[in-house]
Write an enzyme that holds these catalytic residues in place. Structure first.
Site, mmCIF file in Angstrom:
data_model
loop_
_atom_site.group_PDB
_atom_site.id
_atom_site.type_symbol
_atom_site.label_atom_id
_atom_site.label_comp_id
_atom_site.label_asym_id
_atom_site.label_seq_id
_atom_site.Cartn_x
_atom_site.Cartn_y
_atom_site.Cartn_z
ATOM 1 N N HIS A 18 -1.297 -2.747 -4.483
ATOM 2 C CA HIS A 18 -0.683 -3.442 -5.548
ATOM 3 C C HIS A 18 -0.683 -2.970 -6.759
ATOM 4 O O HIS A 18 -1.291 -3.451 -7.805
ATOM 5 C CB HIS A 18 -1.627 -4.681 -5.448
ATOM 6 C CG HIS A 18 -1.226 -5.865 -4.338
ATOM 7 N ND1 HIS A 18 -0.218 -5.265 -3.671
ATOM 8 C CD2 HIS A 18 -1.888 -6.631 -3.491
ATOM 9 C CE1 HIS A 18 -0.073 -6.315 -2.370
ATOM 10 N NE2 HIS A 18 -1.316 -7.125 -2.570
ATOM 11 N N GLU A 47 5.131 -12.652 0.327
ATOM 12 C CA GLU A 47 5.403 -11.825 -0.649
ATOM 13 C C GLU A 47 6.573 -10.905 -0.148
ATOM 14 O O GLU A 47 6.628 -9.964 0.643
ATOM 15 C CB GLU A 47 4.370 -10.603 -0.670
ATOM 16 C CG GLU A 47 3.156 -11.239 -1.092
ATOM 17 C CD GLU A 47 1.641 -10.468 -0.669
ATOM 18 O OE1 GLU A 47 1.961 -9.300 -1.006
ATOM 19 O OE2 GLU A 47 0.803 -10.782 0.209
ATOM 20 N N GLN A 85 6.194 -9.895 3.078
ATOM 21 C CA GLN A 85 4.667 -9.833 3.731
ATOM 22 C C GLN A 85 4.161 -11.166 4.108
ATOM 23 O O GLN A 85 4.191 -12.019 3.104
ATOM 24 C CB GLN A 85 3.853 -9.109 2.673
ATOM 25 C CG GLN A 85 2.413 -8.766 3.416
ATOM 26 C CD GLN A 85 1.993 -7.703 3.959
ATOM 27 O OE1 GLN A 85 3.217 -6.930 4.120
ATOM 28 N NE2 GLN A 85 0.704 -7.455 4.063
ATOM 29 N N ARG A 115 0.863 -1.232 -0.127
ATOM 30 C CA ARG A 115 -0.064 -0.041 -0.345
ATOM 31 C C ARG A 115 0.807 1.470 -0.049
ATOM 32 O O ARG A 115 1.853 1.123 0.697
ATOM 33 C CB ARG A 115 -0.939 0.152 1.281
ATOM 34 C CG ARG A 115 -2.069 -1.166 1.364
ATOM 35 C CD ARG A 115 -2.697 -1.337 2.426
ATOM 36 N NE ARG A 115 -3.757 -2.278 2.278
ATOM 37 C CZ ARG A 115 -3.412 -3.683 2.471
ATOM 38 N NH1 ARG A 115 -2.092 -4.143 2.600
ATOM 39 N NH2 ARG A 115 -4.158 -4.539 2.230
ATOM 40 N N HIS A 168 2.931 -12.898 -5.681
ATOM 41 C CA HIS A 168 1.685 -13.142 -5.111
ATOM 42 C C HIS A 168 0.970 -14.646 -4.896
ATOM 43 O O HIS A 168 -0.118 -14.621 -4.923
ATOM 44 C CB HIS A 168 0.569 -12.110 -5.312
ATOM 45 C CG HIS A 168 -0.240 -11.630 -4.169
ATOM 46 N ND1 HIS A 168 -1.115 -12.396 -3.552
ATOM 47 C CD2 HIS A 168 -0.153 -10.388 -3.406
ATOM 48 C CE1 HIS A 168 -1.841 -12.056 -2.485
ATOM 49 N NE2 HIS A 168 -1.388 -10.689 -2.516
ATOM 50 N N SER A 169 1.985 -15.749 -5.156
ATOM 51 C CA SER A 169 1.328 -16.990 -4.885
ATOM 52 C C SER A 169 0.668 -17.141 -3.591
ATOM 53 O O SER A 169 1.422 -16.765 -2.502
ATOM 54 C CB SER A 169 2.473 -18.115 -5.138
ATOM 55 O OG SER A 169 2.290 -18.276 -6.490
ATOM 56 N N TYR A 170 -0.290 -17.772 -3.468
ATOM 57 C CA TYR A 170 -1.010 -18.574 -2.356
ATOM 58 C C TYR A 170 -0.657 -20.087 -2.403
ATOM 59 O O TYR A 170 -0.862 -20.473 -3.017
ATOM 60 C CB TYR A 170 -2.440 -18.518 -2.267
ATOM 61 C CG TYR A 170 -3.096 -16.973 -2.332
ATOM 62 C CD1 TYR A 170 -2.935 -16.103 -3.280
ATOM 63 C CD2 TYR A 170 -4.099 -16.647 -1.139
ATOM 64 C CE1 TYR A 170 -3.699 -14.939 -3.258
ATOM 65 C CE2 TYR A 170 -4.575 -15.429 -1.267
ATOM 66 C CZ TYR A 170 -4.372 -14.512 -2.358
ATOM 67 O OH TYR A 170 -4.968 -13.378 -2.009
HETATM 68 C C1 GLA Z 1 -2.053 -8.435 0.078
HETATM 69 C C2 GLA Z 1 -2.584 -7.722 1.225
HETATM 70 C C3 GLA Z 1 -3.774 -7.930 1.620
HETATM 71 C C4 GLA Z 1 -4.813 -8.509 0.530
HETATM 72 C C5 GLA Z 1 -4.348 -9.288 -0.528
HETATM 73 C C6 GLA Z 1 -5.176 -9.816 -1.765
HETATM 74 O O1 GLA Z 1 -1.509 -9.454 0.577
HETATM 75 O O2 GLA Z 1 -1.723 -7.237 2.060
HETATM 76 O O3 GLA Z 1 -4.254 -7.117 2.617
HETATM 77 O O4 GLA Z 1 -5.203 -7.228 0.045
HETATM 78 O O5 GLA Z 1 -2.980 -8.786 -0.772
HETATM 79 O O6 GLA Z 1 -6.293 -10.089 -1.094
#
Ligand code: GLA
Length: 365
Positions: free
Chosen positions: A119, A330, A302, A94, A193-195
Site C-alpha cells: 500500500h 479494492e 481485491q 503488495r 480502501h473503505s471497509y
Molecule cells: C489490504 C491487504 C490486507 C491488509 C489490509 C489492511 O486489503 O490485502 O492484507 O493489509 O489491506 O489491513
C-alpha cells in the site's frame, strides 16, 4: 545609507524565508461535507483522501453510516489505522520484497509488510495531506484532491502528479475518478480502501452479506500474499461468487488459499474489458435491504474481509470493530504486477496519463 541597505537586506531575507515556508507548508487538514439531492451524505478529508462517513438509506428510508471509520480526521493519524477509507498509492497491494526493475534500473521500495512492500510504503497516499477543493458538478457535489509525489518518494521514480475526484452523485453513487502524470517512467496502482458494513458500521460482522463477483478467475498467492503468477478458475472453489453467496458461507473451509489469506484477501480477475466501466460486484445485506454495486475500469478487485481487525479499534459511534466487521472491495491491478510480466502492466510512461474510475452505487431492495 547603511541603514537603508541593512533594512533592504532584511526585507529580502524575510521574503525568501516566508516564501520557502509557504512552499513547504502543508495545506490545512479539512473535512468536506457533501450531500446529494436524496439526502445521502459523506464526509471526506484531505488527510489521506479518507472517506470518514457515508450515510445511505435502507429500504425504509432510514439512513445509516455504512463505512468503518473514526470521528475526526486527526483520529486517523494514529499508527495502527488499517487504511480505513483511504486512498492507497502509489501501489495498492503488495510488491514482492519491495523491488522491481524498470528500464533496466532496480528500484528498492520501503518494506512494511513482512519482507514485502504494501500500500505505497511507510508513508503512502493514505498518510499525506492532499490539496483539496469542494466543487459542484452537474452530477452532484464533489471534492477534488491533488498531490505531488516527489521523485524518489518511498523509493518510486518520477515526480507524480495525482488527482482524485470524489463525486457524490444524485444517483446515490460515490464515484472516484483517478488521474496521474509523471516526468519519468514509473509504476502506479491506485485504489480506495473503505471497509463497508451495509447494516451500519459497528453493527456486527459482515459474514451474512451476500456477495456476487463478476469474475471467472482469481489470483492465488503464497503465504506472504504475493501472487504465484497463476490466474486460477474459481469454479469448484470457495472463490466462486458468480452466483450470490454469503461471505461467511465458506470462509472457514479447510482450503489452502483461505488459510493463506486468513480468509478472503485476494484479487479477482473481473470479467469483461479492462478500461471499460463494468459491473464488478454486488453486495446485499438483507435485513436493511441495502445493496451496493461496484463498477470499475480496473482489471481486478481485491476482496478483503477484515481478517486483521481484532476489536482493538473503536469506531466513530463508540462501537468496537471486531474481526470481519467490514469488507473492502479494492478495485486495482493485480498485486506485484511490476514483477509479473504476464499481468496487465502497471507501468506509467512519462508523458502518458493514468486514468481509472470506480463507482460504489447504493440501492435498496
Ligand atoms: C489490504 C491487504 C490486507 C491488509 C489490509 C489492511 O486489503 O490485502 O492484507 O493489509 O489491506 O489491513
Amino acid at each position: 545609507m547603511k541603514l537603508q541597505k541593512l533594512s533592504y537586506s532584511l526585507l529580502v531575507l524575510l521574503v525568501l524565508v516566508s516564501s520557502a515556508a509557504i512552499a513547504h507548508a502543508q495545506p490545512p487538514v479539512t473535512v468536506y461535507k457533501l450531500r446529494n439531492s436524496h439526502g445521502v451524505e459523506t464526509q471526506i478529508t484531505n488527510y489521506g483522501g479518507i472517506v470518514i462517513s457515508l450515510k445511505v438509506p435502507d429500504r425504509n428510508g432510514k439512513f445509516d453510516d455504512v463505512v468503518l471509520g473514526f470521528k475526526t480526521a486527526q483520529d486517523y493519524m494514529r499508527k495502527n489505522d488499517p487504511y480505513l477509507g483511504a486512498i492507497i498509492g502509489r501501489y495498492g497491494n503488495r510488491i514482492a520484497k519491495g523491488r522491481f526493475t524498470l528500464n533496466g534500473v532496480e528500484y528498492k521500495l520501503a518494506v512494511n509488510n513482512g519482507e514485502n512492500h504494501l500500500h505505497g510504503g511507510i508513508k503512502g497516499f493514505d498518510k499525506v495531506v492532499w490539496t483539496g477543493r469542494q466543487i459542484r458538478t452537474k452530477d452532484g457535489p464533489a471534492v477534488v484532491l491533488t498531490y505531488l509525489s516527489k521523485d524518489g518518494e518511498e523509493g518510486y521514480p518520477g515526480n507524480l502528479r495525482v488527482r482524485v475526484v470524489y463525486t457524490l452523485t444524485n444517483k446515490n453513487e460515490l464515484k472516484i475518478d483517478y488521474s496521474a502524470t509523471t516526468d519519468k517512467d514509473t509504476v502506479l496502482n491506485l485504489t480506495h480502501h473503505s471497509y463497508f458494513n451495509l447494516a451500519g458500521e459497528g453493527n456486527g460482522d459482515i459474514l451474512n452479506h451476500e456477495l456476487k463477483i463478476n469474475a471467472d478467475r482469481f489470483v492465488p498467492t503464497d503465504a506472504g500474499s504475493i501472487p504465484t503468477g497463476e490466474l486460477r478458475k474459481v469454479s469448484g472453489t470457495p472463490f466462486d461468487f458468480l452466483t450470490s453467496t454469503a461471505i461467511g458461507a465458506r470462509i472457514n473451509q479447510d482450503e489452502e488459499q483461505l488459510k493463506l489469506g486468513n480468509g478472503y484477501d485476494h484479487t479477482f480477475v473481473i470479467n469483461g474489458t479492462a478500461g471499460r466501466l463494468r459491473l464488478a460486484a454486488t453486495a446485499r445485506e438483507t435485513s436493511s435491504g441495502r445493496v451496493m454495486e461496484v463498477w470499475t475500469t480496473e482489471p481486478g478487485m481485491q476482496l478483503y474481509t477484515g481478517n486483521f481487525l481484532d476489536g482493538s479499534l473503536t469506531g466513530k459511534s463508540g462501537k468496537p470493530y471486531p474481526r470481519r466487521s467490514g469488507f473492502c472491495l479494492e478495485t486495482q491491478h493485480y498485486p506485484d504486477s511490476p514483477n509479473q510480466p504476464s499481468f496487465p502492466t502497471t507501468t506509467l510512461k512519462k508523458g502518458a496519463t493514468y486514468k481509472s474510475t470506480t463507482i460504489y452505487r447504493f440501492i435498496t431492495q
